[in-house]
Enzyme design. Structure first.
Site, PDB file in Angstrom:
ATOM      1  NE  ARG A  20      -7.369   4.764   3.183  1.00  9.86           N
ATOM      2  CZ  ARG A  20      -8.202   3.934   3.806  1.00  9.86           C
ATOM      3  NH1 ARG A  20      -9.399   4.350   4.156  1.00  9.86           N
ATOM      4  NH2 ARG A  20      -7.843   2.708   4.097  1.00  9.86           N
ATOM      5  CG  ASP A  55      -9.216  -2.936  -3.648  1.00 14.21           C
ATOM      6  OD1 ASP A  55      -8.551  -2.353  -2.779  1.00 14.21           O
ATOM      7  OD2 ASP A  55      -9.984  -3.883  -3.383  1.00 14.21           O
ATOM      8  NE  ARG A  85      -4.268  -1.801   1.151  1.00 14.18           N
ATOM      9  CZ  ARG A  85      -5.520  -1.712   1.542  1.00 14.18           C
ATOM     10  NH1 ARG A  85      -5.984  -0.579   1.987  1.00 14.18           N
ATOM     11  NH2 ARG A  85      -6.307  -2.758   1.481  1.00 14.18           N
ATOM     12  CE1 TYR A 124     -13.300  -7.202   2.179  1.00 19.44           C
ATOM     13  CE2 TYR A 124     -11.675  -8.691   1.256  1.00 19.44           C
ATOM     14  CZ  TYR A 124     -11.999  -7.616   2.059  1.00 19.44           C
ATOM     15  OH  TYR A 124     -11.010  -6.958   2.741  1.00 19.44           O
ATOM     16  NE  ARG A 161     -10.272   7.498  -2.605  1.00 17.35           N
ATOM     17  CZ  ARG A 161     -11.501   7.847  -2.299  1.00 17.35           C
ATOM     18  NH1 ARG A 161     -12.104   8.779  -2.990  1.00 17.35           N
ATOM     19  NH2 ARG A 161     -12.146   7.272  -1.310  1.00 17.35           N
TER      20      ARG A 161
HETATM   21  O1  1CP Z   1       0.305   0.825  -3.452  1.00 19.51           O
HETATM   22  C1  1CP Z   1      -0.552  -0.055  -3.200  1.00 19.51           C
HETATM   23  O2  1CP Z   1      -0.250  -1.146  -2.679  1.00 19.51           O
HETATM   24  C2  1CP Z   1      -1.964   0.283  -3.495  1.00 19.51           C
HETATM   25  C3  1CP Z   1      -2.723  -0.744  -4.287  1.00 19.51           C
HETATM   26  C4  1CP Z   1      -3.688  -1.563  -3.429  1.00 19.51           C
HETATM   27  C5  1CP Z   1      -3.562  -2.908  -3.092  1.00 19.51           C
HETATM   28  C6  1CP Z   1      -2.387  -3.830  -3.376  1.00 19.51           C
HETATM   29  C7  1CP Z   1      -4.930  -1.118  -2.907  1.00 19.51           C
HETATM   30  C8  1CP Z   1      -5.481   0.234  -3.007  1.00 19.51           C
HETATM   31  N1  1CP Z   1      -5.566  -2.185  -2.337  1.00 19.51           N
HETATM   32  C9  1CP Z   1      -4.770  -3.286  -2.422  1.00 19.51           C
HETATM   33  C10 1CP Z   1      -5.072  -4.645  -1.983  1.00 19.51           C
HETATM   34  C11 1CP Z   1      -6.213  -4.898  -1.071  1.00 19.51           C
HETATM   35  N2  1CP Z   1      -7.480  -4.339  -1.073  1.00 19.51           N
HETATM   36  C12 1CP Z   1      -6.201  -5.884  -0.078  1.00 19.51           C
HETATM   37  C13 1CP Z   1      -5.041  -6.803   0.174  1.00 19.51           C
HETATM   38  C14 1CP Z   1      -3.993  -6.092   0.944  1.00 19.51           C
HETATM   39  C15 1CP Z   1      -4.254  -5.971   2.407  1.00 19.51           C
HETATM   40  O3  1CP Z   1      -4.488  -7.010   3.038  1.00 19.51           O
HETATM   41  O4  1CP Z   1      -4.170  -4.843   2.901  1.00 19.51           O
HETATM   42  C16 1CP Z   1      -7.448  -5.892   0.567  1.00 19.51           C
HETATM   43  C17 1CP Z   1      -7.912  -6.784   1.699  1.00 19.51           C
HETATM   44  C18 1CP Z   1      -8.266  -4.918  -0.071  1.00 19.51           C
HETATM   45  C19 1CP Z   1      -9.676  -4.632   0.225  1.00 19.51           C
HETATM   46  C20 1CP Z   1      -9.957  -3.209   0.496  1.00 19.51           C
HETATM   47  N3  1CP Z   1      -9.623  -2.189  -0.356  1.00 19.51           N
HETATM   48  C21 1CP Z   1     -10.655  -2.635   1.599  1.00 19.51           C
HETATM   49  C22 1CP Z   1     -11.281  -3.401   2.735  1.00 19.51           C
HETATM   50  C23 1CP Z   1     -10.329  -3.747   3.823  1.00 19.51           C
HETATM   51  C24 1CP Z   1     -11.031  -4.558   4.888  1.00 19.51           C
HETATM   52  O5  1CP Z   1     -10.835  -4.221   6.070  1.00 19.51           O
HETATM   53  O6  1CP Z   1     -11.764  -5.502   4.589  1.00 19.51           O
HETATM   54  C25 1CP Z   1     -10.682  -1.257   1.408  1.00 19.51           C
HETATM   55  C26 1CP Z   1     -11.303  -0.229   2.298  1.00 19.51           C
HETATM   56  C27 1CP Z   1     -10.006  -0.990   0.175  1.00 19.51           C
HETATM   57  C28 1CP Z   1      -9.840   0.313  -0.492  1.00 19.51           C
HETATM   58  C29 1CP Z   1      -8.484   0.692  -0.947  1.00 19.51           C
HETATM   59  N4  1CP Z   1      -7.700  -0.037  -1.819  1.00 19.51           N
HETATM   60  C30 1CP Z   1      -6.537   0.630  -2.079  1.00 19.51           C
HETATM   61  C31 1CP Z   1      -6.593   1.853  -1.340  1.00 19.51           C
HETATM   62  C32 1CP Z   1      -5.520   2.914  -1.358  1.00 19.51           C
HETATM   63  C33 1CP Z   1      -7.795   1.893  -0.637  1.00 19.51           C
HETATM   64  C34 1CP Z   1      -8.326   3.006   0.198  1.00 19.51           C
HETATM   65  C35 1CP Z   1      -9.409   3.647  -0.586  1.00 19.51           C
HETATM   66  C36 1CP Z   1      -9.501   5.123  -0.427  1.00 19.51           C
HETATM   67  O7  1CP Z   1      -8.824   5.847  -1.175  1.00 19.51           O
HETATM   68  O8  1CP Z   1     -10.279   5.570   0.426  1.00 19.51           O
END
Ligand code: 1CP
Length: 355
Positions: free
Chosen positions: A26, A71, A22, A148, A35
């Site tokens: 954010r 994502d 990530r 999910y 965003r």
């Molecule tokens: O640089 C990077 O790594 C960003 C790319 C990226 C990746 C690899 C994002 C952007 N998401 C992910 C993978 C991801 N998404 C995972 C696997 C990694 C982990 O375990 O952290 C998972 C579980 C998600 C699901 C997800 N995406 C959620 C739910 C989390 C939960 O608690 O169940 C949420 C809220 C997101 C949104 C998201 N995805 C990525 C970002 C930067 C964001 C935040 C969104 C925003 O801008 O508000």
């Protein structure tokens, strides 16, 4: 020539490569500014914006790999499972899949056209990176995606997921097969578009114990890794339950991603009983919210413990948290580069140029 890809293959490197899960997100003011103007899915659907945020992370942090901005949930759309990102609660699936009948309505052979924006983001990001560092593609693993789809969003207990798994193995396996088929197509298309490495995120698989992992998840993972072969290195990442790691390793992957709940060297030694394997990890992400000294000391300690062993990619144990400070993340990357040379005297001192 890439230090990151060399480390994925267990080859010697002149310093320890590092990237941060990530790394585009954010915690960055520039990301938050984008965003304010565009929704999360709108961002994911814009190859130019995806490239901008992915490349910015590389430039700001001087990390050794980029990851395509997307994502894990985008693959739900071609599977026929509608979802949206709500403002505060994270993802919401309109009609969760809970029964065998629900599994029937999940698409068997996905149309990749619905994900062409991801492949476009890969191509645009590659062009903008201009060979500086390799680009990682990614997807969620079937268990994590199923959680999910079945729960309808994020979960703590995975009550509905495990209920389907335990009570109707036929429906469970049918769902896992459909997701796995989709992932095989999707990940191969990411490689075709230019991804030079893949990471498969099984973020929530730690909810299972080893025997259920082996029975309900491992065969599907084995099929995916088998279908991807050795086209590019694949990082197999999971969190929450170190007892699963030997079974995850046997499922496949060129690199095993370790979270911060295990000792990296001890776990690496255990995994290498089955032969050489590269590992990625595993600093606790919360260290980025504590003092800079604690953060850098712990990073240095980890590198001292690893002592320049081949096949280590430095990363956090899980994604960087939104409250982390960008300057601290950069200081961490600089320290990894510098200390990995200093703590391993056998290495020629060929540090990356400072951006
Ligand atoms: O640089 C990077 O790594 C960003 C790319 C990226 C990746 C690899 C994002 C952007 N998401 C992910 C993978 C991801 N998404 C995972 C696997 C990694 C982990 O375990 O952290 C998972 C579980 C998600 C699901 C997800 N995406 C959620 C739910 C989390 C939960 O608690 O169940 C949420 C809220 C997101 C949104 C998201 N995805 C990525 C970002 C930067 C964001 C935040 C969104 C925003 O801008 O508000």
């Amino acid at each position: 020539m890439s230090v990151f890809l060399d480390a994925c293959r267990g080859e010697p490197t002149s310093f320890t490569p590092v990237w941060i899960m990530r790394q585009a997100g954010r915690y960055q003011p520039e990301y938050r500014a984008i965003r304010e103007k565009v929704g999360f899915m709108e961002l994911c659907r814009s190859p130019a914006l995806c490239s901008e945020v992915a490349v910015r992370a590389v430039e700001q942090l001087n990390v050794d790999a980029a990851i395509v901005f997307s994502d894990i949930l985008v693959v739900l759309e071609p599977l026929g499972v509608g979802f949206e990102f709500t403002k505060d609660d994270g993802p919401r699936i309109a009609q969760p899949v809970r029964t065998a009948k629900d599994v029937d309505r999940v698409v068997s052979e996905i149309e990749l056209g619905a994900l062409s924006y991801v492949m476009d983001a890969i191509r645009t990001t590659k062009k903008d990176l201009a060979g500086r560092v390799p680009l990682i593609g990614f997807a969620g693993a079937p268990f994590t995606l199923a959680s999910y789809i079945i729960e309808g969003g994020s979960s703590r207990e995975y009550h509905n997921t495990k209920s389907l798994m335990f009570s109707d193995a036929g429906a469970w396996n049918a769902l896992m097969r459909k997701i796995s088929d989709a992932l095989i197509r999707y990940l191969n298309a990411q490689i075709d578009a230019g991804a030079e490495c893949l990471q498969i995120f099984d973020s929530w698989v730690g909810a299972l114990g080893p025997s259920d992992y082996v029975r309900y998840v491992q065969p599907h993972m084995q099929r995916i890794f088998g279908a991807l072969g050795d086209r590019v290195p694949v990082i197999h990442f999971g969190t929450g339950n170190p007892a699963l790691l030997p079974y995850m390793r046997r499922a496949g992957g060129h690199v095993i991603g370790l979270d911060h709940r295990c000792d990296l060297v001890e776990t690496w030694n255990l995994l290498e009983k089955d032969g050489p394997i590269a590992v990625q990890g595993n600093l606790d992400p919360v260290l980025l919210l504590s003092s800079r000294k604690a953060l850098l000391d712990r990073a240095e300690q980890l590198l001292e413990d690893v002592a320049g062993r081949r096949g280590h990619i430095f990363n956090l144990g899980h994604g960087v948290l939104p409250a982390a400070k960008p300057d601290d993340v950069r200081a961490l990357v600089d320290r990894v580069h510098e200390a990995s040379v200093r703590t391993s005297p056998a290495r020629p001192s060929l540090l990356p140029t400072k951006a």
